[in-house]
Design an enzyme around this catalytic site. Sequence first.
Site, PDB file in Angstrom:
ATOM      1  N   SER A   1       0.848  -1.192   0.000  1.00 10.54           N
ATOM      2  CA  SER A   1       0.000   0.000   0.000  1.00 10.54           C
ATOM      3  C   SER A   1       0.885   1.243   0.000  1.00 10.54           C
ATOM      4  CB  SER A   1      -0.847  -0.021   1.273  1.00 10.54           C
ATOM      5  OG  SER A   1      -1.377   1.254   1.518  1.00 10.54           O
ATOM      6  N   SER A   2       0.318   2.359  -0.424  1.00 14.40           N
ATOM      7  CA  SER A   2       1.086   3.614  -0.365  1.00 14.40           C
ATOM      8  C   SER A   2       1.262   4.079   1.085  1.00 14.40           C
ATOM      9  CB  SER A   2       0.388   4.700  -1.187  1.00 14.40           C
ATOM     10  OG  SER A   2      -0.919   4.897  -0.709  1.00 14.40           O
ATOM     11  N   CYS A   3       0.551   3.444   2.043  1.00 14.68           N
ATOM     12  CA  CYS A   3       0.692   3.797   3.469  1.00 14.68           C
ATOM     13  C   CYS A   3       2.064   3.424   4.017  1.00 14.68           C
ATOM     14  CB  CYS A   3      -0.368   3.088   4.306  1.00 14.68           C
ATOM     15  SG  CYS A   3      -2.023   3.505   3.835  1.00 14.68           S
TER      16      CYS A   3
ATOM     17  N   TYR B   1      -0.969  -0.602  10.082  1.00 17.74           N
ATOM     18  CA  TYR B   1      -1.183  -1.212   8.759  1.00 17.74           C
ATOM     19  C   TYR B   1       0.062  -1.009   7.891  1.00 17.74           C
ATOM     20  CZ  TYR B   1      -3.482  -1.378   4.068  1.00 17.74           C
ATOM     21  OH  TYR B   1      -3.839  -1.639   2.766  1.00 17.74           O
TER      22      TYR B   1
ATOM     23  N   LYS C   1       2.641  -3.749   6.194  1.00 20.08           N
ATOM     24  CA  LYS C   1       2.900  -3.809   4.746  1.00 20.08           C
ATOM     25  C   LYS C   1       4.406  -3.711   4.458  1.00 20.08           C
ATOM     26  CE  LYS C   1      -1.258  -4.178   3.007  1.00 20.08           C
ATOM     27  NZ  LYS C   1      -1.632  -5.406   2.287  1.00 20.08           N
TER      28      LYS C   1
ATOM     29  N   HIS D   1     -13.474   2.879   2.228  1.00 21.61           N
ATOM     30  CA  HIS D   1     -12.538   3.893   1.731  1.00 21.61           C
ATOM     31  C   HIS D   1     -13.328   5.080   1.175  1.00 21.61           C
ATOM     32  CE1 HIS D   1      -9.375   0.599   1.419  1.00 21.61           C
ATOM     33  NE2 HIS D   1      -8.846   1.515   2.201  1.00 21.61           N
TER      34      HIS D   1
HETATM   35  N1  LIG Z   1      -8.598  -0.945  -1.772  1.00 19.54           N
HETATM   36  C1  LIG Z   1      -7.618  -0.075  -1.802  1.00 19.54           C
HETATM   37  O1  LIG Z   1      -7.819   1.124  -2.014  1.00 19.54           O
HETATM   38  C2  LIG Z   1      -6.191  -0.511  -1.581  1.00 19.54           C
HETATM   39  C3  LIG Z   1      -5.209   0.475  -1.616  1.00 19.54           C
HETATM   40  C4  LIG Z   1      -3.884   0.107  -1.412  1.00 19.54           C
HETATM   41  C5  LIG Z   1      -3.583  -1.220  -1.189  1.00 19.54           C
HETATM   42  N2  LIG Z   1      -4.548  -2.161  -1.161  1.00 19.54           N
HETATM   43  C6  LIG Z   1      -4.147  -3.546  -0.921  1.00 19.54           C
HETATM   44  O2  LIG Z   1      -4.599  -4.352  -1.989  1.00 19.54           O
HETATM   45  C7  LIG Z   1      -4.948  -5.644  -1.491  1.00 19.54           C
HETATM   46  C8  LIG Z   1      -6.365  -5.971  -1.857  1.00 19.54           C
HETATM   47  O3  LIG Z   1      -7.231  -5.014  -1.269  1.00 19.54           O
HETATM   48  P1  LIG Z   1      -8.800  -5.011  -1.582  1.00 19.54           P
HETATM   49  O4  LIG Z   1      -9.206  -3.617  -1.695  1.00 19.54           O
HETATM   50  O5  LIG Z   1      -9.083  -5.992  -2.659  1.00 19.54           O
HETATM   51  O6  LIG Z   1      -9.351  -5.544  -0.189  1.00 19.54           O
HETATM   52  P2  LIG Z   1     -10.669  -6.391   0.080  1.00 19.54           P
HETATM   53  O7  LIG Z   1     -11.679  -6.169  -0.974  1.00 19.54           O
HETATM   54  O8  LIG Z   1     -11.023  -6.123   1.513  1.00 19.54           O
HETATM   55  O9  LIG Z   1     -10.144  -7.866  -0.070  1.00 19.54           O
HETATM   56  C9  LIG Z   1      -9.335  -8.448   0.893  1.00 19.54           C
HETATM   57  C10 LIG Z   1      -9.747  -9.883   0.999  1.00 19.54           C
HETATM   58  O10 LIG Z   1      -8.915 -10.510   1.994  1.00 19.54           O
HETATM   59  C11 LIG Z   1      -9.760 -11.346   2.748  1.00 19.54           C
HETATM   60  N3  LIG Z   1      -9.185 -11.592   4.054  1.00 19.54           N
HETATM   61  C12 LIG Z   1      -8.986 -10.697   5.049  1.00 19.54           C
HETATM   62  N4  LIG Z   1      -8.471 -11.334   6.126  1.00 19.54           N
HETATM   63  C13 LIG Z   1      -8.336 -12.635   5.778  1.00 19.54           C
HETATM   64  C14 LIG Z   1      -7.887 -13.784   6.458  1.00 19.54           C
HETATM   65  N5  LIG Z   1      -7.459 -13.732   7.721  1.00 19.54           N
HETATM   66  N6  LIG Z   1      -7.920 -14.974   5.807  1.00 19.54           N
HETATM   67  C15 LIG Z   1      -8.369 -15.047   4.537  1.00 19.54           C
HETATM   68  N7  LIG Z   1      -8.808 -14.005   3.840  1.00 19.54           N
HETATM   69  C16 LIG Z   1      -8.793 -12.805   4.455  1.00 19.54           C
HETATM   70  C17 LIG Z   1     -11.066 -10.595   2.857  1.00 19.54           C
HETATM   71  O11 LIG Z   1     -12.104 -11.440   3.234  1.00 19.54           O
HETATM   72  P3  LIG Z   1     -13.266 -10.851   4.212  1.00 19.54           P
HETATM   73  O12 LIG Z   1     -13.817  -9.658   3.522  1.00 19.54           O
HETATM   74  O13 LIG Z   1     -14.207 -12.005   4.340  1.00 19.54           O
HETATM   75  O14 LIG Z   1     -12.575 -10.518   5.482  1.00 19.54           O
HETATM   76  C18 LIG Z   1     -11.207 -10.080   1.421  1.00 19.54           C
HETATM   77  O15 LIG Z   1     -11.776 -11.060   0.615  1.00 19.54           O
HETATM   78  C19 LIG Z   1      -4.677  -5.609   0.018  1.00 19.54           C
HETATM   79  O16 LIG Z   1      -3.400  -6.083   0.282  1.00 19.54           O
HETATM   80  C20 LIG Z   1      -4.731  -4.135   0.335  1.00 19.54           C
HETATM   81  O17 LIG Z   1      -3.958  -3.839   1.472  1.00 19.54           O
HETATM   82  C21 LIG Z   1      -5.851  -1.844  -1.353  1.00 19.54           C
END
Ligand SMILES: NC(=O)c1ccc[n+]([C@@H]2O[C@H](COP(=O)([O-])OP(=O)(O)OC[C@H]3O[C@@H](n4cnc5c(N)ncnc54)[C@H](OP(=O)(O)O)[C@@H]3O)[C@@H](O)[C@H]2O)c1
Length: 310
Positions: free
Chosen positions: A94-96, A123, A127, A170
């Site tokens: 993440s950019s964080c 967080y 990361k 978000h």
């Molecule tokens: N969205 C953004 O703006 C953003 C920005 C920067 C970086 N990222 C990074 O990109 C990646 C994907 O993000 P996303 O937005 O797709 O997030 P997301 O939609 O919340 O998807 C994350 C997935 O991980 C699952 N998960 C969480 N804890 C888990 C565990 N203990 N065991 C198994 N599965 C688990 C969640 O399931 P549940 O929902 O059932 O918990 C969800 O399906 C992450 O690494 C995030 O940090 C996202």
Amino acid sequence: MVGSAIVRQLQGKGYNNILTQTHAKLDLTDQLAVKNYFEKQKPDQVYLAAAKVGGIHANNTYPAEFIYQNLMIQANVIHQAFLAGVKKLLFLGSSCIYPRMAPQPMSESCLLTGTLEPTNEPYGIAKIAGIKLCESYNRQYGQSNKIDYRSVMPTNLYGPGDNYHPENSHVIPALIRRFHEAKISGAPEVLIWGTGQPRREFLHVDDMAAACIFVMELDKAVYDQHTEPMTSHINVGSGSDITITQLASAVAKAVGYGGKIGFDVSRPDGPPRKWLDSSRLNQLGWRTKIDLETGLQDTYRTIESELNSA
Ligand SMILES: NC(=O)c1ccc[n+]([C@@H]2O[C@H](COP(=O)([O-])OP(=O)(O)OC[C@H]3O[C@@H](n4cnc5c(N)ncnc54)[C@H](OP(=O)(O)O)[C@@H]3O)[C@@H](O)[C@H]2O)c1
């Protein structure tokens, strides 16, 4: 959101051997369960898109969950992937990870040059540990085991599959929801958290998924040429940023809300600016395809009926 987008694109490229698992069936914080999964399935490649994810409010309210769960997910998946002989892995950070006052746009080299934004420090620290896990495994085992574990750092993402929870989402899904509700109820004004002045960058999740596959498929010699063993991560951004005020106007337009936009300045702003320097990725030949206006319109189309029935 990102995991599903990566699966859609891999399927579109003809992959018919993709393994996925739901959180309910496999808790990635459970070391033994992850070990058993990798021993049984023995995948060739891993995209690690699972994480505990949320906005400022969720990060501030559940800091212990954010640091513990993300550290555990990463350590379990990366180590067990290594033990199971997985040659290629892509970790999503993440950019964080970058310091609060990092020069803008933030290049990969400003990692660990200053203190992080306090609201999402747990967080961000997790990361950073994920990047360092990948790098350390590459440095210790890369030559002998031919493993190649890479990291990408996405900017703020939006698009199909996002989380529309009223408090834990978000900024873009939160704004879509609030403008949608205001449109339906005929509310004359929508209040936005903070001053509206911070600048942020946004990328559609389909662009992010394309970038993940692009980085995963890069030839190792090319990847190594553009990265360093201890600064190996690659930023993934859209290349430009906008103020929250501008974003709110763009979301209101996509949703079709014509009322006033006000600002609740008692709410936290977060860092003044977060804009990634994506030149490393651009020099490798990757470009975004979806502009913000089109992306917001498409996103609202996919979620409108769901929000109506919520
Ligand atoms: N969205 C953004 O703006 C953003 C920005 C920067 C970086 N990222 C990074 O990109 C990646 C994907 O993000 P996303 O937005 O797709 O997030 P997301 O939609 O919340 O998807 C994350 C997935 O991980 C699952 N998960 C969480 N804890 C888990 C565990 N203990 N065991 C198994 N599965 C688990 C969640 O399931 P549940 O929902 O059932 O918990 C969800 O399906 C992450 O690494 C995030 O940090 C996202």
